[in-house]
Design an enzyme around this catalytic site. Structure first.
Site, short mmCIF file in Angstrom:
data_model
loop_
_atom_site.label_atom_id
_atom_site.label_comp_id
_atom_site.label_asym_id
_atom_site.label_seq_id
_atom_site.Cartn_x
_atom_site.Cartn_y
_atom_site.Cartn_z
CD GLU A 248 18.16 2.35 1.00
OE1 GLU A 248 18.40 2.14 2.19
OE2 GLU A 248 18.20 1.49 0.11
CB CYS A 282 14.29 0.15 -5.95
SG CYS A 282 15.55 -0.84 -5.11
P1 NAD Z 1 5.36 3.92 -1.28
O1 NAD Z 1 6.14 5.18 -1.31
O2 NAD Z 1 3.97 3.93 -1.77
O3 NAD Z 1 5.28 3.35 0.21
C1 NAD Z 1 6.45 3.09 0.95
C2 NAD Z 1 6.11 3.19 2.42
O4 NAD Z 1 5.83 4.55 2.72
C3 NAD Z 1 4.87 2.39 2.83
O5 NAD Z 1 5.08 1.84 4.11
C4 NAD Z 1 3.79 3.46 2.89
O6 NAD Z 1 2.73 3.17 3.74
C5 NAD Z 1 4.59 4.63 3.40
N1 NAD Z 1 3.99 5.94 3.13
C6 NAD Z 1 3.35 6.33 2.02
N2 NAD Z 1 2.93 7.62 2.16
C7 NAD Z 1 3.35 8.03 3.37
C8 NAD Z 1 3.23 9.26 4.10
N3 NAD Z 1 2.58 10.30 3.61
N4 NAD Z 1 3.78 9.33 5.34
C9 NAD Z 1 4.44 8.27 5.86
N5 NAD Z 1 4.57 7.07 5.22
C10 NAD Z 1 4.04 6.97 3.99
O7 NAD Z 1 6.25 2.83 -2.04
P2 NAD Z 1 5.88 1.30 -2.35
O8 NAD Z 1 4.88 1.28 -3.45
O9 NAD Z 1 5.58 0.56 -1.11
O10 NAD Z 1 7.29 0.77 -2.87
C11 NAD Z 1 7.72 0.96 -4.16
C12 NAD Z 1 8.69 2.11 -4.23
O11 NAD Z 1 9.79 1.86 -3.35
C13 NAD Z 1 9.31 2.25 -5.61
O12 NAD Z 1 9.37 3.60 -5.95
C14 NAD Z 1 10.70 1.66 -5.43
O13 NAD Z 1 11.65 2.14 -6.35
C15 NAD Z 1 11.02 2.07 -4.04
N6 NAD Z 1 12.06 1.21 -3.50
C16 NAD Z 1 13.32 1.75 -3.37
C17 NAD Z 1 14.37 0.95 -2.92
C18 NAD Z 1 15.77 1.49 -2.81
O14 NAD Z 1 16.63 0.81 -2.25
N7 NAD Z 1 16.05 2.68 -3.31
C19 NAD Z 1 14.11 -0.39 -2.58
C20 NAD Z 1 12.81 -0.88 -2.71
C21 NAD Z 1 11.79 -0.06 -3.16
#
Ligand code: NAD
Length: 481
Positions: A248, A282
């Site tokens: 997501e 999001c």
């Molecule tokens: P992010 O991608 O920076 O981090 C999300 C998670 O992924 C964190 O726990 C982070 O530590 C982990 N992560 C990052 N790099 C990784 C890797 N290489 N390997 C494994 N894990 C890794 O996102 P964020 O800044 O925490 O959240 C914002 C983003 O989330 C926005 O793009 C938003 O649109 C999205 N989001 C989507 C939904 C949905 O339902 N589609 C809901 C909420 C947030």
């Protein structure tokens, strides 16, 4: 200052390296505590605990799993004040958002409990006359849940609750911005009777501990809610070992304002879609398309509304939103506004940092449709408005995106609203509402770069189970040799 461990096998344990990292309050910059800094060295312990937890949990009668999940929901309500304060402090939520998030978390757990007894499958009519064919559903095993910072309690709860309902065990890797909320949730659910090893939390950074977890061969499925860039990385990792994947990801969600709306009313609805949690949602309504000739009238009404939003103490019920999560988020919002300005967009209100990490609610009229303000996720309180000449052009512009998460259509004309809903390429379209909507049973997810799969209710349960065909020969069948 308190130090928190990972939550593995029903108790807190320090990182193998003993290293920690600070968790900050985005509103004040204060350090709230230190969390265990997970590395590859912690992965084996977490996976072993989850495998044992899975064996126990999957073997419980459904009524028992249902009861425990219902007790978990009650425990979340009992820990209301604790969870509320963590959301205010660690994620910079307003009191209104934090209250909603705690209560919605309990609701999600109850909805998941309801799915436990509905793991239906099939019997099949057969080609062979004497064969009985059954299709049964089995849990995948251990699911890795990687969650974001923006709704750190409810998204984590939703991401774990439905896989648990299906009989899986979970290891969660929460955002490094909000580790304490995840540990608090694990403790609450453990106190409620969730058996040891069924829900484990490893805190730390994505590359350091998220990736080694994602690579582990005894993890059977991965659910990530996060940015599209992270989704691409996780998909590449998961492909190497064929892990079941639910992603997501980000969005740049269109809100269509049709000409029959009262523009002040439309602006009031759009403001909630665009500025809730400072746009760090999001499904935030970040691209607004208005039917001609109402574009500028709407944009000015939205700018007035934005300028009137109360930005004060997070514990004040009137406060509309709080800080961005970190300095990187502020820089991104600034860059997007700057690019829109340079491309000829008019900043009707906002565009600057107020104080700390609090960015002004910003309305941009007519930015270039090739620039970041229109094409890339800002994840901040920055909304762009353009005018379209016709209904067809509105839909076409709405679909000019690599993303396809959510959309809203503001109109009183149900026929045109439904036409738009059918033609917009997004995982959800909300007629008569902005794009930021959720429901525990609804399939949440997106088209294109917004992700793979759907989460919520039976859709998650289906995603995190394997189907197995079992056949029984009940009579003599002819053999070819
Ligand atoms: P992010 O991608 O920076 O981090 C999300 C998670 O992924 C964190 O726990 C982070 O530590 C982990 N992560 C990052 N790099 C990784 C890797 N290489 N390997 C494994 N894990 C890794 O996102 P964020 O800044 O925490 O959240 C914002 C983003 O989330 C926005 O793009 C938003 O649109 C999205 N989001 C989507 C939904 C949905 O339902 N589609 C809901 C909420 C947030």
């Amino acid at each position: 200052m308190k130090t928190y461990g990972h939550f593995i096998n029903g108790r807190e344990v320090p990182a193998t390296t003993s290293e920690t990292f600070p968790s900050y309050a985005p509103m004040t910059g204060e350090i709230l505590g230190y969390a265990a800094r997970g590395t590859a060295a912690d992965v084996a312990t977490a996976v072993a605990a989850a495998r044992a937890g899975f064996a126990h949990w999957a073997a419980l009668p459904p009524a028992e799993r249902e009861r425990i999940l219902l007790d978990c929901a009650t425990a979340v309500e009992a820990d209301y004040d604790l969870l509320l304060n963590l959301l205010l402090d660690e994620s910079g939520s307003t009191i209104v958002k934090a209250k909603y998030e705690v209560l919605y978390t309990a609701s999600v757990l109850r909805a998941a409990a309801g799915e436990v007894r509905r793991l239906y499958a099939d019997t099949l009519p057969n080609e062979k006359p004497h064969r009985l064919s059954l299709v049964i559903r089995e849990p995948l095993g251990v699911v890795l849940v990687i969650s974001p910072f923006n709704a750190p309690l409810v998204l984590l709860a939703k991401m774990i609750a439905f896989p648990l309902a299906a009989g899986n065990a979970v290891i969660a890797k929460p955002s490094e911005e909000t580790p304490l909320i995840a540990i608090a949730l694990a403790q609450t659910l453990s106190r409620a009777g969730l058996p040891a090893g069924v829900f484990n939390v490893v805190t730390g950074f994505g590359a350091e501990c998220g990736e080694p977890l994602a690579r582990h061969p005894q993890i059977n499925g991965i659910a990530l809610t996060g940015s599209t860039a992270t989704g691409v990385k996780i998909a590449q990792i998961a492909a190497a070992s064929m892990k079941r994947l639910q992603l997501e990801l980000g969005g740049k969600n269109p809100l269509l304002v049709l000409g029959d709306m009262a523009m002040d009313e439309a602006a009031a609805i759009a403001a909630v879609g665009a500025f809730s949690h400072a746009g760090q949602i999001c499904m935030s309504s970040a691209r607004i398309l208005v039917e001609a000739p109402h574009g500028k009238t709407f944009a000015e009404a939205l700018a007035r509304k934005a300028a009137s939003l109360h930005l004060g103490d997070l514990r004040d019920e009137r406060t509309a939103y709080g800080p961005l999560i970190n300095q990187r988020a502020v820089e991104k919002a600034r860059q997007h506004v700057q690019a829109a300005r340079e491309g000829g967009g008019e900043i009707l209100t906002g565009g600057e940092l107020l104080h700390g990490l609090v960015f002004q609610p910003t309305v941009i009229w007519n930015p270039p449709r090739s620039g970041p303000c229109w094409c890339e996720e800002t994840f901040g309180p920055v909304v762009s408005v353009v005018e379209a000449d016709s209904f067809e052009q509105m839909v076409a512009i709405a679909n000019e995106s690599d993303y396809g998460l959510s959309a809203g259509v503001l109109t009183n004309d149900l026929h045109r609203g439904m036409m738009a809903a059918r033609q917009i390429r997004c995982g959800s379209v909300h007629v008569g509402a902005h794009s930021f909507q959720s429901d525990p049973l609804a399939p949440i997810g997106g088209y294109g770069m917004s992700g793979i799969g759907r989460s919520g209710g039976k859709y998650s349960v289906e995603h995190f189970t394997e189907l197995k065909w079992i056949s029984v020969e009940l009579g003599e069948t002819a053999r070819p040799f």
